[in-house]
Design a protein around this motif. Structure first.
Motif, PDB file in Angstrom:
ATOM      1  N   SER A   1       0.826  -1.207   0.000  1.00  0.00           N
ATOM      2  CA  SER A   1       0.000   0.000   0.000  1.00  0.00           C
ATOM      3  C   SER A   1       0.859   1.255   0.000  1.00  0.00           C
ATOM      4  N   ALA A   2       1.930   1.255   0.792  1.00  0.00           N
ATOM      5  CA  ALA A   2       2.839   2.395   0.809  1.00  0.00           C
ATOM      6  C   ALA A   2       3.500   2.571  -0.548  1.00  0.00           C
ATOM      7  N   PHE A   3       3.876   1.465  -1.189  1.00  0.00           N
ATOM      8  CA  PHE A   3       4.463   1.556  -2.526  1.00  0.00           C
ATOM      9  C   PHE A   3       3.465   2.146  -3.509  1.00  0.00           C
ATOM     10  N   ALA A   4       2.230   1.639  -3.462  1.00  0.00           N
ATOM     11  CA  ALA A   4       1.201   2.138  -4.375  1.00  0.00           C
ATOM     12  C   ALA A   4       0.942   3.621  -4.157  1.00  0.00           C
ATOM     13  N   GLY A   5       0.863   4.033  -2.880  1.00  0.00           N
ATOM     14  CA  GLY A   5       0.619   5.432  -2.569  1.00  0.00           C
ATOM     15  C   GLY A   5       1.749   6.326  -3.030  1.00  0.00           C
ATOM     16  N   ALA A   6       2.992   5.894  -2.804  1.00  0.00           N
ATOM     17  CA  ALA A   6       4.152   6.686  -3.225  1.00  0.00           C
ATOM     18  C   ALA A   6       4.211   6.780  -4.744  1.00  0.00           C
ATOM     19  N   TRP A   7       3.917   5.685  -5.416  1.00  0.00           N
ATOM     20  CA  TRP A   7       3.938   5.693  -6.885  1.00  0.00           C
ATOM     21  C   TRP A   7       2.852   6.612  -7.429  1.00  0.00           C
ATOM     22  N   LEU A   8       1.672   6.573  -6.836  1.00  0.00           N
ATOM     23  CA  LEU A   8       0.590   7.460  -7.282  1.00  0.00           C
ATOM     24  C   LEU A   8       0.949   8.921  -7.077  1.00  0.00           C
ATOM     25  N   ASP A   9       1.707   9.201  -6.018  1.00  0.00           N
ATOM     26  CA  ASP A   9       2.078  10.581  -5.713  1.00  0.00           C
ATOM     27  C   ASP A   9       3.106  11.152  -6.684  1.00  0.00           C
ATOM     28  N   CYS A  10       4.090  10.330  -7.071  1.00  0.00           N
ATOM     29  CA  CYS A  10       5.206  10.902  -7.841  1.00  0.00           C
ATOM     30  C   CYS A  10       5.543  10.184  -9.144  1.00  0.00           C
ATOM     31  N   LYS A  11       5.069   8.954  -9.318  1.00  0.00           N
ATOM     32  CA  LYS A  11       5.432   8.142 -10.506  1.00  0.00           C
ATOM     33  C   LYS A  11       6.955   8.074 -10.666  1.00  0.00           C
ATOM     34  N   CYS A  12       7.663   8.099  -9.549  1.00  0.00           N
ATOM     35  CA  CYS A  12       9.125   8.211  -9.598  1.00  0.00           C
ATOM     36  C   CYS A  12       9.840   7.006  -9.005  1.00  0.00           C
ATOM     37  N   ILE A  13       9.113   5.946  -8.654  1.00  0.00           N
ATOM     38  CA  ILE A  13       9.740   4.777  -8.042  1.00  0.00           C
ATOM     39  C   ILE A  13       9.329   3.523  -8.801  1.00  0.00           C
ATOM     40  N   GLU A  14      10.080   2.457  -8.579  1.00  0.00           N
ATOM     41  CA  GLU A  14       9.790   1.178  -9.219  1.00  0.00           C
ATOM     42  C   GLU A  14      10.182   0.045  -8.281  1.00  0.00           C
ATOM     43  N   PRO A  15       9.553  -1.123  -8.411  1.00  0.00           N
ATOM     44  CA  PRO A  15       9.928  -2.259  -7.558  1.00  0.00           C
ATOM     45  C   PRO A  15      11.204  -2.916  -8.062  1.00  0.00           C
ATOM     46  N   LEU A  16      12.177  -3.078  -7.195  1.00  0.00           N
ATOM     47  CA  LEU A  16      13.418  -3.758  -7.563  1.00  0.00           C
ATOM     48  C   LEU A  16      13.261  -5.269  -7.401  1.00  0.00           C
ATOM     49  N   VAL A  17      12.936  -5.696  -6.186  1.00  0.00           N
ATOM     50  CA  VAL A  17      12.702  -7.119  -5.912  1.00  0.00           C
ATOM     51  C   VAL A  17      11.495  -7.246  -4.987  1.00  0.00           C
ATOM     52  N   VAL A  18      10.916  -8.434  -5.002  1.00  0.00           N
ATOM     53  CA  VAL A  18       9.790  -8.759  -4.131  1.00  0.00           C
ATOM     54  C   VAL A  18      10.139 -10.034  -3.370  1.00  0.00           C
ATOM     55  N   PRO A  19       9.945 -10.065  -2.050  1.00  0.00           N
ATOM     56  CA  PRO A  19      10.283 -11.258  -1.277  1.00  0.00           C
ATOM     57  C   PRO A  19       9.407 -12.462  -1.641  1.00  0.00           C
ATOM     58  N   GLN A  20      10.034 -13.606  -1.622  1.00  0.00           N
ATOM     59  CA  GLN A  20       9.314 -14.879  -1.770  1.00  0.00           C
ATOM     60  C   GLN A  20       9.151 -15.524  -0.397  1.00  0.00           C
ATOM     61  N   GLU A  21       8.013 -16.148  -0.210  1.00  0.00           N
ATOM     62  CA  GLU A  21       7.814 -16.919   1.015  1.00  0.00           C
ATOM     63  C   GLU A  21       8.498 -18.282   0.880  1.00  0.00           C
ATOM     64  N   ALA A  22       8.402 -19.105   1.913  1.00  0.00           N
ATOM     65  CA  ALA A  22       9.110 -20.377   1.935  1.00  0.00           C
ATOM     66  C   ALA A  22       8.722 -21.294   0.775  1.00  0.00           C
ATOM     67  N   ASP A  23       7.480 -21.180   0.302  1.00  0.00           N
ATOM     68  CA  ASP A  23       7.035 -22.034  -0.801  1.00  0.00           C
ATOM     69  C   ASP A  23       7.226 -21.375  -2.165  1.00  0.00           C
ATOM     70  N   GLY A  24       7.883 -20.229  -2.199  1.00  0.00           N
ATOM     71  CA  GLY A  24       8.129 -19.545  -3.459  1.00  0.00           C
ATOM     72  C   GLY A  24       7.060 -18.546  -3.848  1.00  0.00           C
ATOM     73  N   SER A  25       5.969 -18.464  -3.080  1.00  0.00           N
ATOM     74  CA  SER A  25       4.892 -17.526  -3.384  1.00  0.00           C
ATOM     75  C   SER A  25       5.313 -16.109  -3.009  1.00  0.00           C
ATOM     76  N   THR A  26       4.563 -15.124  -3.495  1.00  0.00           N
ATOM     77  CA  THR A  26       4.904 -13.720  -3.231  1.00  0.00           C
ATOM     78  C   THR A  26       3.712 -12.990  -2.618  1.00  0.00           C
ATOM     79  N   TYR A  27       3.084 -13.618  -1.644  1.00  0.00           N
ATOM     80  CA  TYR A  27       1.972 -12.970  -0.956  1.00  0.00           C
ATOM     81  C   TYR A  27       2.003 -13.284   0.541  1.00  0.00           C
ATOM     82  N   TYR A  28       1.238 -12.502   1.282  1.00  0.00           N
ATOM     83  CA  TYR A  28       1.151 -12.681   2.730  1.00  0.00           C
ATOM     84  C   TYR A  28      -0.268 -12.362   3.176  1.00  0.00           C
ATOM     85  N   TYR A  29      -0.495 -12.227   4.491  1.00  0.00           N
ATOM     86  CA  TYR A  29      -1.846 -12.051   5.014  1.00  0.00           C
ATOM     87  C   TYR A  29      -1.899 -10.986   6.106  1.00  0.00           C
ATOM     88  N   SER A  30      -3.049 -10.376   6.198  1.00  0.00           N
ATOM     89  CA  SER A  30      -3.369  -9.534   7.352  1.00  0.00           C
ATOM     90  C   SER A  30      -4.136 -10.403   8.341  1.00  0.00           C
TER      91      SER A  30
END
Length: 309
Positions: free
Chosen positions: A94-123
């Motif tokens: 959410s912070a990434f999305a908000g910052a990108w919407l504000d300035c369009k000046c950032i990009e994702p370099l890497v995204v963490p993988q979980e133990a099974d190789g997935s790239t998601y988590y939970y609230s």
């Protein structure tokens, strides 16, 4: 004359190559200091201590001074990236999305993988183990602590998900508030300042250990929490893991070097990787904007109150 000029130019180029490419542009020519923003969610000293070895590694690998800049909340780092005051930061989705919407000046370099190789988590929503509140139904009329308005798992997703389930947080709970971070929210529950709080977990591994990654795991590792002290009474759907984000205007060779460092971190420096990620997973994948398209749309809807602009 033209032939002589060509031969002279070729000689200069070949000389540069032979001497290690000194004549070519290098990020060190323009980037004299590399600044890493540290997101809120725990106290500043813990942030600095947990990331010091990472800072030292970056400095050695990049060959330029590296400094850490902790912020008291997510908004501080978002603003710093937009103002060209930090070059890199680990952001929630959410912070990434908000910052990108504000300035369009950032990009994702890497995204963490979980133990099974997935790239998601939970609230998750947690309550005190001795509170008798072991379901969302029993939270009706009770107080709930969100973590931060710019947190996906600590506000954006639980707020939207609960509404989709027919629960309006503004009327269902006796009061809601922002604790200032994930760690602070859980501590507020333990100290009975709030009846419940939302935070993030990987959802994988042993629940008794706080799972493989996340705020609960970090608190368990630091001795701030025993999982027997809390109930987990609600869990969201899948949320894309937040990226390590960089400023788009960084030199390409610096971006390539940063990608190389991050991709090698889990295998070459596992202890540093564990500190950076507050637990362990499989490693990283190259980041892409596609992964955050839904979060960006959700942030836009939140900003307009659901109205299309």
């Amino acid at each position: 004359m033209i032939r002589k000029l060509f031969l002279t130019t070729a000689a200069i180029i070949l000389g540069a190559v032979a001497s290690g490419g000194a004549a070519w542009a290098d990020y060190k020519d323009t980037v004299k200091e590399f600044r890493v923003g540290l997101i809120g969610g725990e106290n500043a000293q813990d942030l600095m201590t947990r990331n010091e070895k990472f800072r030292s590694l970056l400095e050695a690998e990049l060959g330029i001074p590296v400094k850490l800049y902790p912020a008291t909340d997510y908004g501080g780092i978002m603003q710093a990236m937009g103002a060209n005051q930090v070059e890199m930061a680990g952001l929630g989705p959410s912070a990434f999305a908000g910052a990108w919407l504000d300035c369009k000046c950032i990009e994702p370099l890497v995204v963490p993988q979980e133990a099974d190789g997935s790239t998601y988590y939970y609230s998750v929503m947690v309550t005190g183990a001795g509170s008798g509140i072991d379901s969302v139904e029993k939270m009706k009329g009770k107080s709930l602590a969100f973590a931060d308005p710019n947190s996906a798992s600590g506000y954006l997703i639980p707020n939207a998900s609960l509404k989709a389930e027919g629960i309006d947080p503004q009327t269902y709970f006796s009061r809601t508030g922002f604790s200032g971070g994930h760690e602070q929210g859980v501590i507020a529950v333990l100290q009975k300042q709030y009846d419940g709080a939302v935070t993030w977990v990987s959802g994988q591994g042993e629940k008794s250990e706080g799972y493989t990654r996340g705020n609960l795991r970090s608190m368990v590792d630091k001795g701030l929490l025993k999982m027997s002290d809390i109930n987990i009474i609600w869990q969201s759907g899948k949320i894309p893991n937040g990226p390590t984000a960089i400023r788009t205007n960084l030199p390409d060779d610096l971006k390539a070097k940063l990608l190389e460092i991050m991709m090698a971190l889990p295998t070459e420096h596992p202890d540093i990787y564990k500190q950076v990620e507050r637990g362990t997973g499989k490693g990283y994948v190259r980041g892409s904007m596609d992964l955050f398209s839904d979060i960006i749309k959700l942030r836009e809807a939140e900003a307009t109150g659901g109205r299309k602009s």
